[in-house]
Design a protein around this motif. Structure first.
Motif, mmCIF file in Angstrom:
data_model
loop_
_atom_site.group_PDB
_atom_site.id
_atom_site.type_symbol
_atom_site.label_atom_id
_atom_site.label_comp_id
_atom_site.label_asym_id
_atom_site.label_seq_id
_atom_site.Cartn_x
_atom_site.Cartn_y
_atom_site.Cartn_z
ATOM 1 N N THR A 16 0.636 -1.211 0.024
ATOM 2 C CA THR A 16 0.130 -0.235 0.544
ATOM 3 C C THR A 16 0.587 1.169 -0.080
ATOM 4 O OG1 THR A 16 -1.715 -1.264 1.106
ATOM 5 C CG2 THR A 16 -1.506 1.384 1.067
ATOM 6 N N ASP A 39 -8.396 -4.539 -2.089
ATOM 7 C CA ASP A 39 -7.969 -5.343 -1.066
ATOM 8 C C ASP A 39 -9.338 -4.833 -0.006
ATOM 9 O OD1 ASP A 39 -7.512 -5.589 1.981
ATOM 10 O OD2 ASP A 39 -5.526 -5.133 1.823
ATOM 11 N N SER A 43 -6.981 -0.842 3.024
ATOM 12 C CA SER A 43 -5.970 0.642 3.736
ATOM 13 C C SER A 43 -6.246 1.194 3.069
ATOM 14 C CB SER A 43 -4.678 -0.551 3.491
ATOM 15 O OG SER A 43 -5.410 -1.787 4.895
ATOM 16 N N ASP A 128 -3.156 -1.664 -6.090
ATOM 17 C CA ASP A 128 -2.880 -2.353 -4.355
ATOM 18 C C ASP A 128 -3.630 -3.206 -4.362
ATOM 19 O OD1 ASP A 128 -1.957 -2.126 -2.770
ATOM 20 O OD2 ASP A 128 -2.966 -0.794 -1.288
HETATM 21 MG MG LIG Z 1 -2.115 -3.019 1.938
#
Ligand SMILES: [Mg+2]
Ligand SMILES: Nc1ncnc2c1ncn2[C@@H]1O[C@H](COP(=O)(O)OP(=O)(O)OP(=O)(O)O)[C@@H](O)[C@H]1O
Length: 265
Positions: A16, A39, A43, A128
């Motif tokens: 991230t 994700d 995050s 990500d």
């Molecule tokens: Mg991450």
């Protein structure tokens, strides 16, 4: 439009942070950048100050009601305060995708299809990934031309890399398109023998796929996320940002010679 996926099935290796850092740098250099948070833990979404459970649209919508026009896709994307940088946010509901839509045809190519609609809107897309193998990671790998694999410079992290390489090869086989990849040593601490030894082992094992520099341990990355800014905007002078500037330069050079359809393996 170039699409880079940042993935490693090991958690907490700097995925991230790498997406936020590279995206900030590319946008400051004048490129239009889209970050995609794949994700379910969201995050990256939280990094930029969004509460994923309060958003009207998230990446989940791309899977449940896949956009068919550029305008539909753009409506779901968030513009950040920093210029030329946007975010497709994640939500916890993404964790249910595998169960809910596993038998639907073409589920592995949803990102590829939507990003085609956006090809004139952005210069770089950075994806990500979650640290688990599932429909999201498969989508992210299928959509990209280049894979960036952050690996913490420690013995166990290198062992975990085998899983990531197996996944990559599985997707390459299924999609019949090759994907270039670069392994990026992260959280390198030059004061510890373990870091130095791990870096040496990585050089022996991964040769030219290993980026020839490293990202150092830098506490400013955590501070940057706390104030919802990309590292280069928050702390332009730090060692960590300097290292990501070098990585951005290397990545631009490596991927400039890769054609969209057939990257080198
Ligand atoms: Mg991450
Ligand atoms: N080079 C670095 N030096 C010090 N801390 C770092 C560095 N890179 C990342 N971190 C910190 O380490 C933690 C994990 O990093 P990050 O969230 O980027 O990893 P991740 O691979 O995305 O994790 P996950 O698999 O859980 O998604 C974060 O708190 C982040 O601020």
């Amino acid at each position: 439009m170039k699409i880079w996926t940042v993935a490693n099935q090991k958690g907490g290796v700097g995925k991230t942070t790498t997406v936020a850092a590279l995206s900030g740098i590319l946008s400051e250099q004048g490129h239009r950048v889209l970050m995609i948070d794949c994700d379910p833990h969201a995050s990256l979404t939280a990094y930029f100050g969004f509460d994923s459970e309060k958003l009207d649209a998230t990446l989940y919508n791309w899977f449940s009601e896949t956009p068919t026009t550029t305008q539909q896709a753009l409506r779901t994307i968030k513009q950040l305060q920093e210029p030329r940088i946007s975010l497709m946010p994640a939500a916890l509901s993404l964790a249910t995708l595998d169960k809910r839509f596993s038998d639907r045809e073409g589920m592995g190519l949803v990102l590829t299809r939507v990003l085609k609609l956006l090809s004139e809107e952005y210069d770089y897309v950075l994806i990500d990934c979650p640290p688990v193998l599932g429909v999201l990671l498969v989508n992210a790998l299928a959509a990209c031309q280049h894979l960036v694999i952050p690996v913490q410079t420690e013995f166990l992290a290198i062992k975990g890399l085998e899983r990531m390489m197996n996944t990559l090869n599985m997707v390459i086989k299924a999609q019949h398109h090759s994907i270039g990849y670069t392994i990026v040593p992260t959280m390198f601490d030059r004061r510890t023998k373990a870091s130095i030894q791990a870096l040496r082992n990585m050089r022996d094992e991964f040769g030219h796929h290993l980026w020839d520099k490293w990202i150092p341990v830098d506490t400013k990355f955590r501070d940057a996320s706390r104030i919802n800014k990309t590292p280069s905007r928050a702390f332009p002078e730090t060692h960590g940002v300097e290292a990501y500037l070098k990585l951005a330069k290397s990545m631009l050079s490596i991927t400039s010679t890769e054609s969209v359809a057939s990257a080198t393996g």
